[in-house]
Design a protein around this motif. Structure first.
Motif, PDB file in Angstrom:
ATOM      1  N   LEU A 151       0.927  11.139  11.432  1.00 42.98           N
ATOM      2  CA  LEU A 151       0.670   9.732  11.135  1.00 42.98           C
ATOM      3  C   LEU A 151       0.965   9.419   9.669  1.00 42.98           C
ATOM      4  N   THR A 152       0.732  10.390   8.793  1.00 37.55           N
ATOM      5  CA  THR A 152       1.070  10.195   7.382  1.00 37.55           C
ATOM      6  C   THR A 152       2.550   9.894   7.223  1.00 37.55           C
ATOM      7  N   GLU A 153       3.387  10.700   7.864  1.00 36.21           N
ATOM      8  CA  GLU A 153       4.825  10.478   7.778  1.00 36.21           C
ATOM      9  C   GLU A 153       5.206   9.137   8.379  1.00 36.21           C
ATOM     10  N   ALA A 154       4.560   8.757   9.487  1.00 33.92           N
ATOM     11  CA  ALA A 154       4.873   7.483  10.130  1.00 33.92           C
ATOM     12  C   ALA A 154       4.505   6.306   9.227  1.00 33.92           C
ATOM     13  N   VAL A 155       3.317   6.357   8.624  1.00 35.62           N
ATOM     14  CA  VAL A 155       2.884   5.251   7.762  1.00 35.62           C
ATOM     15  C   VAL A 155       3.804   5.132   6.552  1.00 35.62           C
ATOM     16  N   LEU A 156       4.108   6.261   5.920  1.00 36.07           N
ATOM     17  CA  LEU A 156       4.918   6.206   4.702  1.00 36.07           C
ATOM     18  C   LEU A 156       6.366   5.824   5.007  1.00 36.07           C
ATOM     19  N   ASN A 157       6.966   6.452   5.999  1.00 31.13           N
ATOM     20  CA  ASN A 157       8.390   6.230   6.260  1.00 31.13           C
ATOM     21  C   ASN A 157       8.657   4.969   7.062  1.00 31.13           C
ATOM     22  N   ASP A 158       7.795   4.668   8.032  1.00 27.49           N
ATOM     23  CA  ASP A 158       8.045   3.521   8.906  1.00 27.49           C
ATOM     24  C   ASP A 158       7.425   2.240   8.380  1.00 27.49           C
ATOM     25  N   GLN A 159       6.423   2.347   7.531  1.00 28.51           N
ATOM     26  CA  GLN A 159       5.734   1.146   7.063  1.00 28.51           C
ATOM     27  C   GLN A 159       5.985   0.900   5.574  1.00 28.51           C
ATOM     28  N   VAL A 160       5.619   1.856   4.731  1.00 23.36           N
ATOM     29  CA  VAL A 160       5.735   1.643   3.291  1.00 23.36           C
ATOM     30  C   VAL A 160       7.196   1.497   2.881  1.00 23.36           C
ATOM     31  N   ARG A 161       8.070   2.389   3.354  1.00 24.06           N
ATOM     32  CA  ARG A 161       9.485   2.287   3.002  1.00 24.06           C
ATOM     33  C   ARG A 161      10.076   0.971   3.495  1.00 24.06           C
ATOM     34  N   THR A 162       9.637   0.523   4.671  1.00 19.38           N
ATOM     35  CA  THR A 162      10.131  -0.735   5.229  1.00 19.38           C
ATOM     36  C   THR A 162       9.817  -1.899   4.307  1.00 19.38           C
ATOM     37  N   LEU A 163       8.657  -1.873   3.675  1.00 21.20           N
ATOM     38  CA  LEU A 163       8.278  -2.962   2.766  1.00 21.20           C
ATOM     39  C   LEU A 163       9.280  -3.085   1.625  1.00 21.20           C
ATOM     40  N   ALA A 164       9.620  -1.965   0.999  1.00 14.46           N
ATOM     41  CA  ALA A 164      10.590  -2.002  -0.101  1.00 14.46           C
ATOM     42  C   ALA A 164      11.964  -2.434   0.403  1.00 14.46           C
ATOM     43  N   ASP A 165      12.342  -1.953   1.577  1.00 14.16           N
ATOM     44  CA  ASP A 165      13.646  -2.304   2.123  1.00 14.16           C
ATOM     45  C   ASP A 165      13.749  -3.793   2.448  1.00 14.16           C
ATOM     46  N   HIS A 166      12.604  -4.462   2.623  1.00 12.54           N
ATOM     47  CA  HIS A 166      12.585  -5.910   2.852  1.00 12.54           C
ATOM     48  C   HIS A 166      12.384  -6.689   1.553  1.00 12.54           C
ATOM     49  N   GLY A 167      12.542  -6.021   0.410  1.00 10.75           N
ATOM     50  CA  GLY A 167      12.543  -6.736  -0.854  1.00 10.75           C
ATOM     51  C   GLY A 167      11.224  -6.827  -1.580  1.00 10.75           C
ATOM     52  N   HIS A 168      10.220  -6.081  -1.136  1.00 13.84           N
ATOM     53  CA  HIS A 168       8.944  -6.073  -1.837  1.00 13.84           C
ATOM     54  C   HIS A 168       8.943  -4.991  -2.909  1.00 13.84           C
ATOM     55  N   ALA A 169       8.148  -5.206  -3.930  1.00 12.23           N
ATOM     56  CA  ALA A 169       7.876  -4.167  -4.922  1.00 12.23           C
ATOM     57  C   ALA A 169       6.583  -3.487  -4.506  1.00 12.23           C
ATOM     58  N   VAL A 170       6.618  -2.167  -4.320  1.00 12.85           N
ATOM     59  CA  VAL A 170       5.468  -1.445  -3.760  1.00 12.85           C
ATOM     60  C   VAL A 170       4.935  -0.454  -4.782  1.00 12.85           C
ATOM     61  N   LEU A 171       3.652  -0.598  -5.109  1.00 13.65           N
ATOM     62  CA  LEU A 171       2.946   0.377  -5.943  1.00 13.65           C
ATOM     63  C   LEU A 171       2.038   1.180  -5.030  1.00 13.65           C
ATOM     64  N   GLU A 231       5.324 -14.881  12.362  1.00 11.07           N
ATOM     65  CA  GLU A 231       6.575 -14.453  12.988  1.00 11.07           C
ATOM     66  C   GLU A 231       7.413 -13.618  12.026  1.00 11.07           C
ATOM     67  N   GLU A 232       7.411 -13.992  10.748  1.00 12.92           N
ATOM     68  CA  GLU A 232       8.156 -13.228   9.753  1.00 12.92           C
ATOM     69  C   GLU A 232       7.569 -11.829   9.572  1.00 12.92           C
ATOM     70  N   VAL A 233       6.247 -11.747   9.590  1.00 15.13           N
ATOM     71  CA  VAL A 233       5.581 -10.448   9.447  1.00 15.13           C
ATOM     72  C   VAL A 233       5.852  -9.574  10.668  1.00 15.13           C
ATOM     73  N   LEU A 234       5.834 -10.171  11.848  1.00 14.58           N
ATOM     74  CA  LEU A 234       6.097  -9.412  13.065  1.00 14.58           C
ATOM     75  C   LEU A 234       7.547  -8.939  13.132  1.00 14.58           C
ATOM     76  N   ALA A 235       8.446  -9.639  12.442  1.00 21.90           N
ATOM     77  CA  ALA A 235       9.830  -9.171  12.363  1.00 21.90           C
ATOM     78  C   ALA A 235       9.926  -7.900  11.525  1.00 21.90           C
ATOM     79  N   ILE A 236       9.022  -7.747  10.553  1.00 19.15           N
ATOM     80  CA  ILE A 236       8.988  -6.534   9.739  1.00 19.15           C
ATOM     81  C   ILE A 236       8.337  -5.397  10.509  1.00 19.15           C
ATOM     82  N   PHE A 237       7.262  -5.710  11.239  1.00 22.49           N
ATOM     83  CA  PHE A 237       6.538  -4.708  12.021  1.00 22.49           C
ATOM     84  C   PHE A 237       6.517  -5.128  13.495  1.00 22.49           C
TER      85      PHE A 237
END
Length: 281
Positions: free
Chosen positions: A186-206, A132-138
């Motif tokens: 799709l590149t823009e969608a993955v990077l902006n909608d997915q990867v950026r979201t991870l950092a905005d939710h407090g993850h450290a992303v490499l 449920e927590e993961v689905l709240a992110i995506f």
């Protein structure tokens, strides 16, 4: 120092250690080092992009961090604790998640089954709560839980792969070329909608990414690898604006800077001692 203030000004607070760091890391295969003296830091809430020409050592850097390449010197640290050479399954338990470039999902399984596989170390109730927590992110995945992953688009598959890695609640997420094979949109969608979201939710992303301009527009910090060494490490906007980076990526041939999606790609050949160094580990 005045008599009224014998102790002097208060000391500045010490920042917490980076969620993931390498210190003077040397690694390669057999007796041959591919990366040499690499220093890297990824902090919570940051996207750190690693870019560079083919053969620069980007994949070897990831493999060294994940215990999949021979480390010849230096350290890998997670939250300040040394994890050099630890196997991937142990790193997962320590809060390091990994999404590989390929084989990142189980095509014959549904999205829900993929997520459950990602949380296989959790108990049933904890796994349901974490889903449920993961689905709240995506939230877009919620309506696709019963879809077989093999029938989904590239962007949806990558979202599923990232969500599966999130099931173990990692502090750090390592992404290996998440836009490989995807269109520009799709590149823009993955990077902006997915990867950026991870950092905005407090993850450290490499993030290791071939599509340099897209990655640099997204990232907070960037490290440029050339011939296994860090040639530049700075805020991503500074790297993006640096005229020297076109030389690094493309051997000075600016006319090759556009890839199929209109982005500057690091897929060009790097000039090494007057010879073209082709893609390597």
């Amino acid at each position: 120092m005045s008599p009224a203030d014998p102790a002097g000004p208060p000391a500045s607070p010490v920042p917490p250690p980076a969620a993931l760091a390498t210190h003077q890391l040397i690694a390669g295969y057999g007796d041959i080092p591919v990366i040499r003296g690499v220093d890297l830091e990824v902090r919570v809430g940051q996207v750190v992009a690693v870019v560079g020409p083919n053969g620069a050592g980007k994949s070897t850097l990831l493999k060294a961090i994940l215990g999949l390449a021979r480390i010849m010197g230096g350290q890998v640290l997670a939250d300040g604790n040394e994890v050099t050479g630890r196997p991937l399954e142990e790193l997962v338990r320590l809060g390091v998640g990994y999404v590989p470039q390929v084989d990142d999902v189980f095509d014959p399984l549904k999205v829900s089954e993929n997520l459950n596989m990602g949380g296989y170390l959790l108990g049933k109730d904890e796994r349901a709560t974490r889903m449920e927590e993961v689905l709240a992110i995506f939230p877009a995945l919620r309506s696709r839980l019963n879809r077989y992953v093999g029938t989904m688009s590239g962007g949806e598959r990558k979202m599923t792969a990232i969500a599966r890695a999130l099931m173990m609640s990692p502090r750090v997420l390592i992404l290996d070329e998440p836009t490989a094979g995807l269109s520009a949109a799709l590149t823009e969608a993955v990077l902006n909608d997915q990867v950026r979201t991870l950092a905005d939710h407090g993850h450290a992303v490499l993030l290791v990414e071939q599509k340099a301009q897209a990655a640099l527009r997204l990232a907070d910090v960037a490290s440029v690898l050339v011939q296994g060494r860090v040639a530049m490490s700075a805020p991503a906007a500074e790297v993006l604006a640096s005229p020297q980076m076109a030389e690094v990526f493309l051997g000075g041939r600016a006319e090759q800077a556009a890839d199929a999606g209109g982005e500057a790609s690091v897929a060009g050949q790097a000039k090494v001692d007057g010879q073209a160094k082709v893609d390597g580990p």
